[in-house]
Motif scaffolding. Structure first.
Motif, mmCIF file in Angstrom:
data_model
loop_
_atom_site.group_PDB
_atom_site.id
_atom_site.type_symbol
_atom_site.label_atom_id
_atom_site.label_comp_id
_atom_site.label_asym_id
_atom_site.label_seq_id
_atom_site.Cartn_x
_atom_site.Cartn_y
_atom_site.Cartn_z
ATOM 1 N N LYS A 40 0.807 -1.226 0.000
ATOM 2 C CA LYS A 40 0.000 0.000 0.000
ATOM 3 C C LYS A 40 0.841 1.277 0.000
ATOM 4 N N SER A 41 2.147 1.170 0.274
ATOM 5 C CA SER A 41 2.994 2.360 0.278
ATOM 6 C C SER A 41 3.584 2.657 -1.113
ATOM 7 N N ILE A 42 3.226 1.829 -2.088
ATOM 8 C CA ILE A 42 3.665 2.039 -3.471
ATOM 9 C C ILE A 42 2.555 2.784 -4.209
ATOM 10 N N SER A 43 2.951 3.712 -5.045
ATOM 11 C CA SER A 43 1.979 4.425 -5.876
ATOM 12 C C SER A 43 1.387 3.470 -6.905
ATOM 13 N N ARG A 44 0.208 3.820 -7.427
ATOM 14 C CA ARG A 44 -0.424 2.980 -8.450
ATOM 15 C C ARG A 44 0.484 2.833 -9.668
ATOM 16 N N LEU A 45 1.188 3.880 -10.023
ATOM 17 C CA LEU A 45 2.177 3.859 -11.087
ATOM 18 C C LEU A 45 3.430 4.478 -10.479
ATOM 19 N N HIS A 46 4.300 3.642 -9.922
ATOM 20 C CA HIS A 46 5.391 4.101 -9.060
ATOM 21 C C HIS A 46 6.699 4.363 -9.820
ATOM 22 N N ALA A 47 7.140 3.378 -10.589
ATOM 23 C CA ALA A 47 8.433 3.476 -11.268
ATOM 24 C C ALA A 47 8.407 2.612 -12.515
ATOM 25 N N MET A 48 9.415 2.793 -13.352
ATOM 26 C CA MET A 48 9.548 1.958 -14.540
ATOM 27 C C MET A 48 10.980 1.454 -14.606
ATOM 28 N N LEU A 49 11.112 0.152 -14.913
ATOM 29 C CA LEU A 49 12.414 -0.484 -15.086
ATOM 30 C C LEU A 49 12.696 -0.618 -16.576
ATOM 31 N N PHE A 50 13.952 -0.446 -16.963
ATOM 32 C CA PHE A 50 14.392 -0.569 -18.342
ATOM 33 C C PHE A 50 15.600 -1.483 -18.399
ATOM 34 N N HIS A 51 15.676 -2.312 -19.441
ATOM 35 C CA HIS A 51 16.870 -3.115 -19.682
ATOM 36 C C HIS A 51 17.258 -2.904 -21.141
ATOM 37 N N VAL A 102 7.325 9.998 -10.481
ATOM 38 C CA VAL A 102 6.807 11.020 -9.577
ATOM 39 C C VAL A 102 5.923 10.357 -8.513
ATOM 40 N N SER A 103 6.474 9.299 -7.907
ATOM 41 C CA SER A 103 5.745 8.552 -6.880
ATOM 42 C C SER A 103 5.647 9.364 -5.588
ATOM 43 N N LYS A 104 4.670 9.024 -4.783
ATOM 44 C CA LYS A 104 4.457 9.752 -3.522
ATOM 45 C C LYS A 104 5.576 9.503 -2.516
ATOM 46 N N ASN A 105 6.032 8.251 -2.408
ATOM 47 C CA ASN A 105 7.027 7.899 -1.389
ATOM 48 C C ASN A 105 8.441 7.734 -1.931
ATOM 49 N N THR A 108 14.388 0.080 -3.722
ATOM 50 C CA THR A 108 13.318 0.133 -2.729
ATOM 51 C C THR A 108 12.195 1.007 -3.243
ATOM 52 N N VAL A 109 11.004 0.423 -3.297
ATOM 53 C CA VAL A 109 9.782 1.144 -3.636
ATOM 54 C C VAL A 109 8.801 0.849 -2.501
ATOM 55 N N GLY A 110 8.381 1.890 -1.798
ATOM 56 C CA GLY A 110 7.526 1.685 -0.630
ATOM 57 C C GLY A 110 8.250 0.850 0.412
ATOM 58 N N ASP A 111 7.580 -0.208 0.884
ATOM 59 C CA ASP A 111 8.176 -1.121 1.863
ATOM 60 C C ASP A 111 8.764 -2.360 1.200
#
Length: 172
Positions: A115-126, A137-140, A161-164
């Motif tokens: 629940k501490s992760i935003s609905r659209l938090h981050a994006m990973l690229f390879h 632009v995540s909240k946490n 680390t994203v949220g917890d």
């Protein structure tokens, strides 16, 4: 510090970075958080969004691990700017498909039950330059090895680390 140790550490860091540039597939493992043990594979040339699902099905934005969610124009510009800067794929254009961002194939989203992760938090690229993360632009915030980042190229062993939730980039 002993000079020989510094040289050895330097060589290891260069080898780790070289592996992430040439690996056909990289793997993240959730090492802490509600989805501990989850393994996330990313082939070279792909990107994946990280977020949480909405429990309220009446909402207009539902995160689905089997689908690719729509990016609003602001987020799409942020992602394309990052791709252009980090991976030098050419100019960012608004005509880029959401399922094919620049030269990256967008794979299904990674849904984390945190629940501490935003609905659209981050994006990973390879990509050719290695593995990267972009905070959307995540909240946490998004952290790499405990330091908050907007974007960063990762090395094998880095902890994201994203949220917890903590994800460790492994060797492939």
């Amino acid at each position: 510090m002993i000079a020989d140790q510094a040289v050895a550490a330097g060589k290891a860091a260069v080898e780790n970075m070289a592996q992430s540039h040439t690996a056909k597939t990289v793997m993240f493992e959730v090492v802490e958080g509600p989805n501990k043990g989850l393994e996330i594979k990313m082939p070279r040339g792909s990107c994946r969004a990280i977020g949480r699902s909405l429990e309220d099905m009446e909402s207009t934005r539902v995160f689905d691990e089997h689908a690719v969610i729509g990016l609003d124009d602001s987020t799409k510009r942020l992602v394309m700017g990052y791709i252009t800067k980090q991976f030098q794929t050419g100019s960012a254009t608004s005509s880029a498909s959401e399922a094919d961002l620049g030269s990256f194939q967008r794979l299904p989203d990674i849904v984390i039950a945190d629940k501490s992760i935003s609905r659209l938090h981050a994006m990973l690229f390879h990509g050719p330059q290695g593995v990267g993360v972009l905070d959307l632009v995540s909240k946490n915030g998004t952290f790499v090895n405990g330091i908050e980042v907007e974007s960063k190229l990762l090395q094998s062993g880095d902890v994201l680390t994203v949220g917890d939730t903590k994800l460790k980039l492994g060797k492939s």
